[in-house]
Design an enzyme around this catalytic site. Structure first.
Site, PDB file in Angstrom:
ATOM      1  N   ASN A 117       0.849  -1.195   0.000  1.00  0.00           N
ATOM      2  CA  ASN A 117       0.000   0.000   0.000  1.00  0.00           C
ATOM      3  C   ASN A 117       0.881   1.241   0.000  1.00  0.00           C
ATOM      4  OD1 ASN A 117      -2.545   1.614   0.593  1.00  0.00           O
ATOM      5  ND2 ASN A 117      -1.278   2.125   2.374  1.00  0.00           N
ATOM      6  N   ASP A 172       1.853   6.546   0.325  1.00  0.00           N
ATOM      7  CA  ASP A 172       1.064   5.558  -0.427  1.00  0.00           C
ATOM      8  C   ASP A 172       1.527   5.481  -1.884  1.00  0.00           C
ATOM      9  OD1 ASP A 172      -0.493   5.551   1.942  1.00  0.00           O
ATOM     10  OD2 ASP A 172      -2.274   5.011   0.781  1.00  0.00           O
ATOM     11  N   ASP A 202      -0.843  -7.004   3.350  1.00  0.00           N
ATOM     12  CA  ASP A 202      -1.027  -5.993   4.383  1.00  0.00           C
ATOM     13  C   ASP A 202      -1.897  -4.855   3.846  1.00  0.00           C
ATOM     14  OD1 ASP A 202      -0.118  -4.783   7.014  1.00  0.00           O
ATOM     15  OD2 ASP A 202       0.575  -3.241   5.621  1.00  0.00           O
ATOM     16  N   HIS A 206      -6.710  -0.637   1.696  1.00  0.00           N
ATOM     17  CA  HIS A 206      -6.316   0.780   1.675  1.00  0.00           C
ATOM     18  C   HIS A 206      -5.621   1.200   0.373  1.00  0.00           C
ATOM     19  CE1 HIS A 206      -7.579   1.338   5.764  1.00  0.00           C
ATOM     20  NE2 HIS A 206      -6.848   0.330   6.163  1.00  0.00           N
ATOM     21  N   GLU A 239      -5.451  -8.979   4.558  1.00  0.00           N
ATOM     22  CA  GLU A 239      -5.843  -8.258   5.774  1.00  0.00           C
ATOM     23  C   GLU A 239      -6.857  -7.202   5.361  1.00  0.00           C
ATOM     24  OE1 GLU A 239      -4.171  -5.271   9.254  1.00  0.00           O
ATOM     25  OE2 GLU A 239      -3.492  -5.114   7.192  1.00  0.00           O
TER      26      GLU A 239
END
Ligand code: CA
Length: 486
Positions: A117, A172, A202, A206, A239
């Protein structure tokens, strides 16, 4: 015609074979820095893990999830500076390949954390991007006008802000840029070629913020396709820390499994209040929802992980409640994940470092890491592993018992969860259907005794804290029955 029939038969058999041999390992999450020090510098490392594989095998573990091990400026390494290397304080690529070989020799799979991410703000991509250098400038997310939370000044160009969902030092990546996608696919190829068995993704939800499941899934579908082309058996686990209705979308051609955070909370609620509530009904509807997105998904079940207070602390070190949580976890379908140290009852509460304290191998063990001073898990609060291993009443021995049951009875992993016709007051009771067999599992939560009559044609496979007289059982808080109904 004959040929056609044979291929149809083969197809059926192949599917049946896949079903019956669905891998059902128990996974173990290793926070690398805290687990085992292999070279005496006080910091957990790759060789330390390799040297403890026999221990993990003995415990009954069939898979490892390693938290990030790439070069990184932080102790947790969830901000990567180089995706193609091992942080020198953890070892080398050769050490890692040795770990894979040794793990595979013991039939233990190794899944690595993939943190894409964001990168570290010290990743060369970001340093170049801040200087406006092509092609890296477009690797990150920029704005000249944004003022909202999560936007930070580019120190090289104050007119410009970059986006970092988690932290200023975790910029990001820009997944609208196909070059970024290709970089990530290349990273996955590299580690699959090295021999890893899969990835724990992970912060999978997002990738696009604010939460945009459809755009996130466009990317994860692409990732899934790429990984499965290289290794169809590679395991992709996401996740997605969110409610089940949002998690479900990630299971369609994206993840093989997602961590069931709702279940984690439900287990702790049930054992701490001694009431079953709607535990099973909720889980059954969750499974139905997930199955509608991906019939072959696996439920990644766990009690707590490295981002949560340790459950021994949440339950105030109440051993009967902890044992009940363990028994419930290991009788539910899916792939259980243990967080390192749970098997000895390690304690730990926020801040994060204190949820990730050194594993307590023994009072004088050279494998104990010393990178931080333990606050919650000390030899005054938790009995070290070496003592627990020699005590058949220890929490460790209880874990080993349940891992053995889990490994001996595959229906616990792959059974279909359904309600049982009879309800038992104060109990979590459910059936698992597997290969035309019916199994009944009963956990007694409430205080006070309950007498129950066994169903017809019942064979008791396992009874814990249950007194039998004739075809009746007397249960008390903490009792467990595993029954086969013919
Ligand atoms: Ca070390």
């Amino acid at each position: 015609m004959k040929k056609v029939i044979i291929s149809v038969l083969l197809l059926c058999c192949t599917n049946a074979f896949a079903q019956s041999n669905k891998p059902t390992p128990v996974f173990y999450e290793i926070f690398v820095r805290s687990f085992a020090d292999g070279d005496g510098d006080g910091i957990g490392d790759i060789n330390g893990i390799t040297q403890k594989l026999d221990y993990l095998k003995q415990l009954g573990i069939g898979g490892l999830w390693l938290t990030p091990f790439h070069p990184s400026p932080t102790y947790h390494k969830y901000d990567v500076m180089d995706y193609y290397a091992i942080d020198p304080e953890y070892g080398t690529i050769a050490d890692f390949k040795n770990l894979l070989a040794q793990a595979h020799a013991r039939n233990i799979k190794v899944v690595m954390d993939l943190v894409v991410n964001h990168t570290s703000s010290r990743h060369p991509w970001f340093i170049n991007a801040c200087d406006g250098k092509a092609p890296y400038a477009n690797y990150y997310v920029w704005s000249d006008t944004a003022k909202a939370k999560g936007w930070y000044n580019n120190l090289k160009n104050p007119q410009q802000k970059y986006y970092g969902f988690f932290w200023e030092q975790m910029p990001d990546l820009n997944f609208d840029n196909p070059e970024v996608e290709n970089e990530v696919l290349k990273i996955a190829s590299f580690w699959l070629a090295a021999g890893v068995d899969g990835f724990r993704l992970d912060a999978a939800q997002h990738i696009y913020e604010p939460h945009e499941p459809e755009k996130n899934m466009r990317w994860w579908n692409k990732f899934h396709k790429h990984v499965k082309q290289i290794n169809p058996d590679a395991f992709i686990i996401g996740e997605v820390w969110n409610k089940d209705s949002l998690v479900a979308a990630y299971l369609k051609d994206g993840m093989d499994a997602c961590f069931n955070f709702d279940l984690s909370a439900a287990i702790l609620r049930a054992v701490s209040t001694s009431t079953p509530g709607d535990f099973i009904q909720k889980l059954i509807s969750m499974h139905a929802l997930y199955r509608s997105y991906n019939p072959n998904y696996a439920d990644a079940i766990f009690i707590t992980n490295h981002d949560q207070d340790r459950y021994a602390s949440i339950l105030n070190n109440n051993i009967p409640q902890m044992k009940q949580a363990i028994a419930i976890l290991f009788t539910l379908p899916g792939i259980p994940f243990l967080y390192y140290g749970e098997e000895i009852g390690m304690l730990g509460k926020f801040p994060d470092e204190l949820r990730r304290e050194p594993f307590l191998w023994g009072l004088q063990s050279a494998y104990n890491t010393r990178w931080e001073k333990a606050v919650h898990t000390t030899s005054a609060t938790v009995i070290p592993l070496d003592k627990q291993m020699n005590d058949d009443k220890s929490l460790f021995s209880y874990y080993r018992l349940w891992l053995k049951l889990r490994n001996d009875y595959p229906f616990l992993s792959r059974g279909k969860l359904v309600t049982h016709t009879t309800t038992y007051d104060g109990c979590i009771a459910f059936e698992l259907l597997d290969k035309q067999q019916q199994y009944l599992i009963i956990h007694r939560l409430a205080p006070g005794n309950l007498q129950l009559k066994l169903p017809k044609n019942a064979t008791v496979l396992y009874a814990q804290q249950a007194t039998k007289s004739g075809n009746k059982f007397q249960l008390s808080a903490g009792s467990v029955l595993i029954i086969e109904i013919k």
